[in-house]
Design an enzyme around this catalytic site. Structure first.
Site, mmCIF file in Angstrom:
data_model
loop_
_atom_site.group_PDB
_atom_site.id
_atom_site.type_symbol
_atom_site.label_atom_id
_atom_site.label_comp_id
_atom_site.label_asym_id
_atom_site.label_seq_id
_atom_site.Cartn_x
_atom_site.Cartn_y
_atom_site.Cartn_z
ATOM 1 N N TYR A 1 0.839 -1.212 0.000
ATOM 2 C CA TYR A 1 0.000 0.000 0.000
ATOM 3 C C TYR A 1 0.872 1.259 0.000
ATOM 4 O O TYR A 1 0.652 2.178 -0.793
ATOM 5 C CB TYR A 1 -0.925 -0.017 1.211
ATOM 6 C CG TYR A 1 -1.902 1.140 1.236
ATOM 7 C CD1 TYR A 1 -3.055 1.128 0.457
ATOM 8 C CD2 TYR A 1 -1.668 2.266 2.039
ATOM 9 C CE1 TYR A 1 -3.952 2.189 0.464
ATOM 10 C CE2 TYR A 1 -2.567 3.334 2.062
ATOM 11 C CZ TYR A 1 -3.708 3.287 1.273
ATOM 12 O OH TYR A 1 -4.587 4.344 1.288
ATOM 13 N N LYS B 1 1.193 4.245 -2.956
ATOM 14 C CA LYS B 1 0.852 5.658 -2.770
ATOM 15 C C LYS B 1 2.053 6.562 -3.077
ATOM 16 O O LYS B 1 1.894 7.673 -3.596
ATOM 17 C CB LYS B 1 0.324 5.886 -1.354
ATOM 18 C CG LYS B 1 -1.020 5.181 -1.104
ATOM 19 C CD LYS B 1 -2.079 5.581 -2.134
ATOM 20 C CE LYS B 1 -3.465 5.068 -1.811
ATOM 21 N NZ LYS B 1 -4.473 5.525 -2.777
HETATM 22 N N1 LIG Z 1 -9.695 5.857 4.495
HETATM 23 C C1 LIG Z 1 -8.424 6.136 4.740
HETATM 24 O O1 LIG Z 1 -7.945 6.025 5.880
HETATM 25 C C2 LIG Z 1 -7.530 6.637 3.633
HETATM 26 C C3 LIG Z 1 -6.345 7.302 3.990
HETATM 27 C C4 LIG Z 1 -5.496 7.748 2.967
HETATM 28 C C5 LIG Z 1 -5.838 7.544 1.654
HETATM 29 N N2 LIG Z 1 -6.997 6.915 1.337
HETATM 30 C C6 LIG Z 1 -7.302 6.717 -0.072
HETATM 31 O O2 LIG Z 1 -8.497 7.402 -0.376
HETATM 32 C C7 LIG Z 1 -9.125 6.806 -1.519
HETATM 33 C C8 LIG Z 1 -10.593 6.586 -1.219
HETATM 34 O O3 LIG Z 1 -10.693 5.697 -0.120
HETATM 35 P P1 LIG Z 1 -11.913 5.669 0.904
HETATM 36 O O4 LIG Z 1 -11.322 5.714 2.252
HETATM 37 O O5 LIG Z 1 -12.937 6.629 0.494
HETATM 38 O O6 LIG Z 1 -12.376 4.144 0.683
HETATM 39 P P2 LIG Z 1 -13.767 3.463 0.397
HETATM 40 O O7 LIG Z 1 -13.487 2.009 0.504
HETATM 41 O O8 LIG Z 1 -14.832 4.084 1.217
HETATM 42 O O9 LIG Z 1 -14.046 3.835 -1.132
HETATM 43 C C9 LIG Z 1 -13.269 3.316 -2.182
HETATM 44 C C10 LIG Z 1 -14.163 3.172 -3.397
HETATM 45 O O10 LIG Z 1 -13.353 2.754 -4.504
HETATM 46 C C11 LIG Z 1 -14.076 1.801 -5.243
HETATM 47 N N3 LIG Z 1 -13.171 0.941 -6.004
HETATM 48 C C12 LIG Z 1 -12.343 -0.010 -5.524
HETATM 49 N N4 LIG Z 1 -11.706 -0.621 -6.547
HETATM 50 C C13 LIG Z 1 -12.141 -0.034 -7.687
HETATM 51 C C14 LIG Z 1 -11.867 -0.232 -9.063
HETATM 52 N N5 LIG Z 1 -11.014 -1.192 -9.480
HETATM 53 N N6 LIG Z 1 -12.481 0.565 -9.964
HETATM 54 C C15 LIG Z 1 -13.360 1.519 -9.560
HETATM 55 N N7 LIG Z 1 -13.680 1.736 -8.279
HETATM 56 C C16 LIG Z 1 -13.068 0.969 -7.357
HETATM 57 C C17 LIG Z 1 -14.854 1.018 -4.194
HETATM 58 O O11 LIG Z 1 -15.958 0.321 -4.773
HETATM 59 C C18 LIG Z 1 -15.262 2.109 -3.217
HETATM 60 O O12 LIG Z 1 -16.516 2.638 -3.540
HETATM 61 C C19 LIG Z 1 -8.322 5.529 -1.805
HETATM 62 O O13 LIG Z 1 -7.420 5.776 -2.853
HETATM 63 C C20 LIG Z 1 -7.572 5.297 -0.505
HETATM 64 O O14 LIG Z 1 -6.389 4.556 -0.693
HETATM 65 C C21 LIG Z 1 -7.859 6.475 2.299
#
Ligand SMILES: NC(=O)c1ccc[n+]([C@@H]2O[C@H](COP(=O)([O-])OP(=O)(O)OC[C@H]3O[C@@H](n4cnc5c(N)ncnc54)[C@H](O)[C@@H]3O)[C@@H](O)[C@H]2O)c1
Length: 252
Positions: free
Chosen positions: A156, A160
């Protein structure tokens, strides 16, 4: 008048968490929103909420790992709304903390495929249209994980860091075309993804994470949505290539 009035945006991962909050915020600020997600029902719910509030949105089922599907996503955006101003490559997958030597090939490849290639596919699909239009904004969701990694998350964290580097490269490549490219780096955010990072004892995991954030709380999806609105808007005209941290001081 909204800060994104008249702009046409695409948000991937728009069915949940940060993507949904950003899609709703973009619409509130006057943008048309293509709500794209692997999970169509969730994308549909986001688009329905926007339309119910008087905005303009269509849902799309898109797997960002497929260049054909990201190409079709941009095509459909232009057919529906006439252009594409903001491409927010936000979809991503988490990793449960695992010693590096126990990380399977499948997990490593899946994370790279969604988090890195998926972002690249979205950028590559949008660039020709943005060049032809004379500008645009590409936002890519990276993470504090790409700057100040925690142990156990080799795949992961590497994915990133790759998004941050890809973003910087494209910012240089595309500045002559008036296309800005920015990565957004959230610290742990309260979304459906969070429990995967927190481990078996969620309450304890939450406390452990909060203890590393000087501001003293986790992100809410709306924290990122407000940052994304700013970065997508003309107010951020001089912001490109940046890894924009929304992290309550975690990376300092
Ligand atoms: N939640 C955290 O703590 C956090 C922290 C830093 C970064 N992020 C990043 O933020 C972004 C959003 O994450 P989130 O926390 O909202 O997660 P989440 O799981 O709530 O949402 C992620 C969405 O991406 C969709 N998805 C997954 N694989 C996919 C694909 N192959 N094609 C299209 N859609 C796809 C899922 O269906 C889901 O709706 C991600 O890139 C994640 O790595 C999250």
């Amino acid at each position: 008048m909204g800060r994104l009035q008249g702009l046409v945006s695409v948000v991937t991962g728009a069915g949940s968490g940060i993507g949904r909050a950003s899609a709703l915020a973009f619409a509130t600020e006057g943008a048309c929103v293509v709500a794209a997600d692997l999970n169509f029902a969730s994308a549909q719910e986001t688009a329905d909420r926007i339309e119910a509030d008087g905005g303009k949105s269509i849902p799309l089922q898109v797997d960002v790992t497929s260049p054909e599907q990201t190409g079709a996503m941009v095509q459909r955006t232009v057919e529906t709304f006439g252009r594409i101003d903001v491409m927010f490559n936000n979809a991503g997958l988490p990793q449960a903390a695992t010693p590096a030597e126990d990380t399977s090939d499948e997990l490593f490849e899946r994370i790279m495929s969604v988090n890195v290639k998926g972002v690249f596919n979205g950028c590559r699909a949008a660039i020709p249209r943005m060049k032809a239009q004379g500008g645009g904004v590409i936002l890519n969701t990276a993470s504090t994980a790409g700057i100040r990694p925690r142990p156990g998350l080799a795949a992961y964290n590497a994915s990133k860091a790759a998004v941050i580097s890809l973003t910087k490269t494209l910012a240089l490549e595309l500045a002559p075309y008036r296309i800005r490219v920015v990565s957004i780096c959230p610290v742990a955010t309260d979304t459906p993804m969070l429990p995967t990072f927190l481990g078996a004892d969620e309450a304890e995991g939450r406390k452990r994470f909060v203890a590393t954030i000087p501001w003293g709380r986790l992100n809410r999806p709306e924290d990122l949505a407000r940052a994304a609105v700013f970065l997508a808007s003309p107010d951020a005209e001089m912001v490109t290539g940046t890894a924009f941290e929304v992290d309550g001081g975690r990376d300092v």
